[in-house]
Motif scaffolding. Structure first.
Motif, mmCIF file in Angstrom:
data_model
loop_
_atom_site.group_PDB
_atom_site.id
_atom_site.type_symbol
_atom_site.label_atom_id
_atom_site.label_comp_id
_atom_site.label_asym_id
_atom_site.label_seq_id
_atom_site.Cartn_x
_atom_site.Cartn_y
_atom_site.Cartn_z
ATOM 1 N N ARG A 1 0.826 -1.216 0.000
ATOM 2 C CA ARG A 1 0.000 0.000 0.000
ATOM 3 C C ARG A 1 0.854 1.257 0.000
ATOM 4 N N ARG A 2 1.855 1.290 0.851
ATOM 5 C CA ARG A 2 2.654 2.511 0.992
ATOM 6 C C ARG A 2 3.513 2.789 -0.233
ATOM 7 N N TYR A 3 4.198 1.761 -0.727
ATOM 8 C CA TYR A 3 5.154 1.968 -1.804
ATOM 9 C C TYR A 3 4.592 1.684 -3.190
ATOM 10 N N GLY A 4 3.482 0.957 -3.262
ATOM 11 C CA GLY A 4 2.913 0.639 -4.561
ATOM 12 C C GLY A 4 1.521 1.188 -4.774
ATOM 13 N N GLU A 5 0.922 1.730 -3.694
ATOM 14 C CA GLU A 5 -0.454 2.241 -3.749
ATOM 15 C C GLU A 5 -1.377 1.192 -4.382
ATOM 16 N N GLU A 6 -1.188 -0.057 -3.952
ATOM 17 C CA GLU A 6 -1.925 -1.190 -4.483
ATOM 18 C C GLU A 6 -3.251 -1.370 -3.740
ATOM 19 N N LYS A 7 -4.366 -1.294 -4.464
ATOM 20 C CA LYS A 7 -5.693 -1.401 -3.864
ATOM 21 C C LYS A 7 -5.959 -2.790 -3.272
ATOM 22 N N PHE A 8 -5.371 -3.814 -3.868
ATOM 23 C CA PHE A 8 -5.630 -5.183 -3.427
ATOM 24 C C PHE A 8 -4.465 -5.721 -2.586
ATOM 25 N N LYS B 1 2.704 -4.717 -11.645
ATOM 26 C CA LYS B 1 3.563 -3.523 -11.680
ATOM 27 C C LYS B 1 3.708 -2.863 -10.309
ATOM 28 N N ARG B 2 2.600 -2.645 -9.621
ATOM 29 C CA ARG B 2 2.639 -1.894 -8.363
ATOM 30 C C ARG B 2 3.314 -2.686 -7.245
ATOM 31 N N VAL B 3 3.074 -3.988 -7.187
ATOM 32 C CA VAL B 3 3.706 -4.806 -6.144
ATOM 33 C C VAL B 3 5.210 -4.919 -6.382
ATOM 34 N N PHE B 4 5.621 -5.101 -7.627
ATOM 35 C CA PHE B 4 7.050 -5.177 -7.928
ATOM 36 C C PHE B 4 7.739 -3.850 -7.591
ATOM 37 N N GLN B 5 7.075 -2.736 -7.898
ATOM 38 C CA GLN B 5 7.633 -1.432 -7.524
ATOM 39 C C GLN B 5 7.785 -1.340 -6.016
ATOM 40 N N ALA B 6 6.762 -1.748 -5.287
ATOM 41 C CA ALA B 6 6.785 -1.650 -3.835
ATOM 42 C C ALA B 6 7.901 -2.501 -3.248
ATOM 43 N N LEU B 7 8.065 -3.724 -3.744
ATOM 44 C CA LEU B 7 9.120 -4.594 -3.231
ATOM 45 C C LEU B 7 10.500 -4.024 -3.536
ATOM 46 N N ARG B 8 10.674 -3.497 -4.750
ATOM 47 C CA ARG B 8 11.971 -2.912 -5.104
ATOM 48 C C ARG B 8 12.318 -1.743 -4.189
ATOM 49 N N ILE B 9 11.330 -0.894 -3.909
ATOM 50 C CA ILE B 9 11.559 0.246 -3.017
ATOM 51 C C ILE B 9 11.907 -0.236 -1.622
ATOM 52 N N ALA B 10 11.190 -1.255 -1.141
ATOM 53 C CA ALA B 10 11.438 -1.768 0.211
ATOM 54 C C ALA B 10 12.797 -2.445 0.309
ATOM 55 N N VAL B 11 13.122 -3.282 -0.661
ATOM 56 C CA VAL B 11 14.393 -4.019 -0.637
ATOM 57 C C VAL B 11 15.580 -3.062 -0.625
ATOM 58 N N ASN B 12 15.482 -1.990 -1.394
ATOM 59 C CA ASN B 12 16.609 -1.051 -1.529
ATOM 60 C C ASN B 12 16.481 0.188 -0.655
ATOM 61 N N SER C 1 5.027 8.816 -7.997
ATOM 62 C CA SER C 1 4.463 9.912 -7.210
ATOM 63 C C SER C 1 5.048 10.003 -5.810
ATOM 64 N N LEU C 2 5.430 8.877 -5.212
ATOM 65 C CA LEU C 2 5.979 8.911 -3.854
ATOM 66 C C LEU C 2 7.281 9.711 -3.819
ATOM 67 N N GLU C 3 8.169 9.421 -4.765
ATOM 68 C CA GLU C 3 9.424 10.169 -4.850
ATOM 69 C C GLU C 3 9.157 11.633 -5.162
ATOM 70 N N ASP C 4 8.292 11.867 -6.141
ATOM 71 C CA ASP C 4 8.054 13.241 -6.581
ATOM 72 C C ASP C 4 7.490 14.102 -5.459
#
Length: 309
Positions: free
Chosen positions: A150-157, A201-212, A242-245
């Motif tokens: 939710r935080r890093y991917g803004e994933e509804k599900f 897309k959103r979950v992979f983005q979130a995991l990448r942000i969290a991992v790094n 949008s989170l970075e921006d």
């Protein structure tokens, strides 16, 4: 595989940094050296420090810049830019660039585990060190994964996906991008899967942000970068989501803020003046020509601020 990456907004970056031939510049995310090469090519007596935490990127940047004596490539994290400059005996610089995007090389190299289009080990580490994405989802609780998605991917599900990951890992380890992609696909209703691009897309983005720890690193770097600018120096940052921006926009607004008096004060009594001046009120984005040549530039936004004091 050769390290390949097309630098986004190249003309806009060079204009934003207002490069002086004798100035000192820092590219905090060198990647394959594309932006670094453009910056270094405009220097005569000046100097460029190019930093990257990815060993493959460092090797590529060193190869690309080896004929340019003004350029030096350092393996490190841009969040540590102050320490890196100190180690080099440098105090202030005239411009800093941070391109926060993931490189084409990292996406297209299957074994890096960044892409949901390629079946590979679920890694996602920029530096090749520390916890992998597979290790994260093996150990995190369903609630922790929900929060990350939710935080890093803004994933509804997010909750449904996290619970299904928890169920699947009880039966077998989740070790590959294909396994995770299939769990995500099954977790999202068919109608939702037909909207907004690839369902993973959103979950992979979130995991990448969290991992790094990408947002933590950015938060750490912002004040350090602005502090290490000379008066008149510029900080240019390219974001891709949008989170970075939002983080960059808020930080730049704070640097450009002057009077801190309450709104109901008739005159300023605090005497505060802005520390920086925004270069343009809105972020710069890719032109139609660039979008046609490099579709991955679509979400890129460039914000720039100049230090006043």
């Amino acid at each position: 595989m050769l390290f390949h990456h097309i630098p986004v907004l190249p003309d806009e970056v060079i204009a934003a940094l207002d490069i002086q031939p004798g100035g000192i510049y820092l590219d905090g995310t060198a990647g394959g050296g594309g932006h670094s090469l453009l910056i270094a090519g405009r220097l005569t007596t000046g100097r460029l420090i190019a930093i990257d935490k990815d060993p493959a990127a460092v090797a590529a940047a060193r190869q690309r810049l080896k004929e340019i004596p003004q350029a030096q490539v350092v393996e490190g994290d841009f969040a540590d830019l102050a320490d890196i400059l100190d180690a080099l005996g440098m105090d202030k610089v005239d411009g800093i660039l941070l391109d926060l995007g993931i490189s084409s090389h990292q996406v297209d190299t299957a074994e890096r585990g960044f892409s949901y289009h390629l079946d590979a080990p679920l890694d996602m580490r920029m530096s090749g060190q520390g916890r992998t994405a597979a290790e994260l989802i093996a150990r995190a609780s369903a609630q922790e994964m929900t929060d990350i998605f939710r935080r890093y991917g803004e994933e509804k599900f997010a909750s449904r996906i996290a619970k299904n990951i928890e169920l699947r890992r009880a039966a077998e380890p989740i070790l590959t991008t294909a396994q995770l992609t299939e769990i995500i696909r099954q977790s999202i209703p068919a109608a939702a899967r037909r909207e907004g691009g690839h369902p993973a897309k959103r979950v992979f983005q979130a995991l990448r942000i969290a991992v790094n720890s990408e947002l933590d690193r950015l938060e750490t770097a912002l004040d350090k970068a602005f502090e290490r600018l000379n008066i008149g120096g510029r900080l240019a940052i390219i974001t891709f989501h949008s989170l970075e921006d939002r983080m960059v926009k808020r930080a730049f607004a704070e640097y450009a803020k002057g009077c801190r008096c309450p709104a109901d004060f008739p005159v300023c009594v605090c005497g505060q003046t802005p520390r920086g001046a925004l270069i343009g009120r809105k972020p710069q984005t890719a032109s139609q020509a660039e979008l046609a040549a490099n579709p991955r530039s679509k979400s890129a936004k460039l914000r720039t601020i100049q230090k006043l004091r």
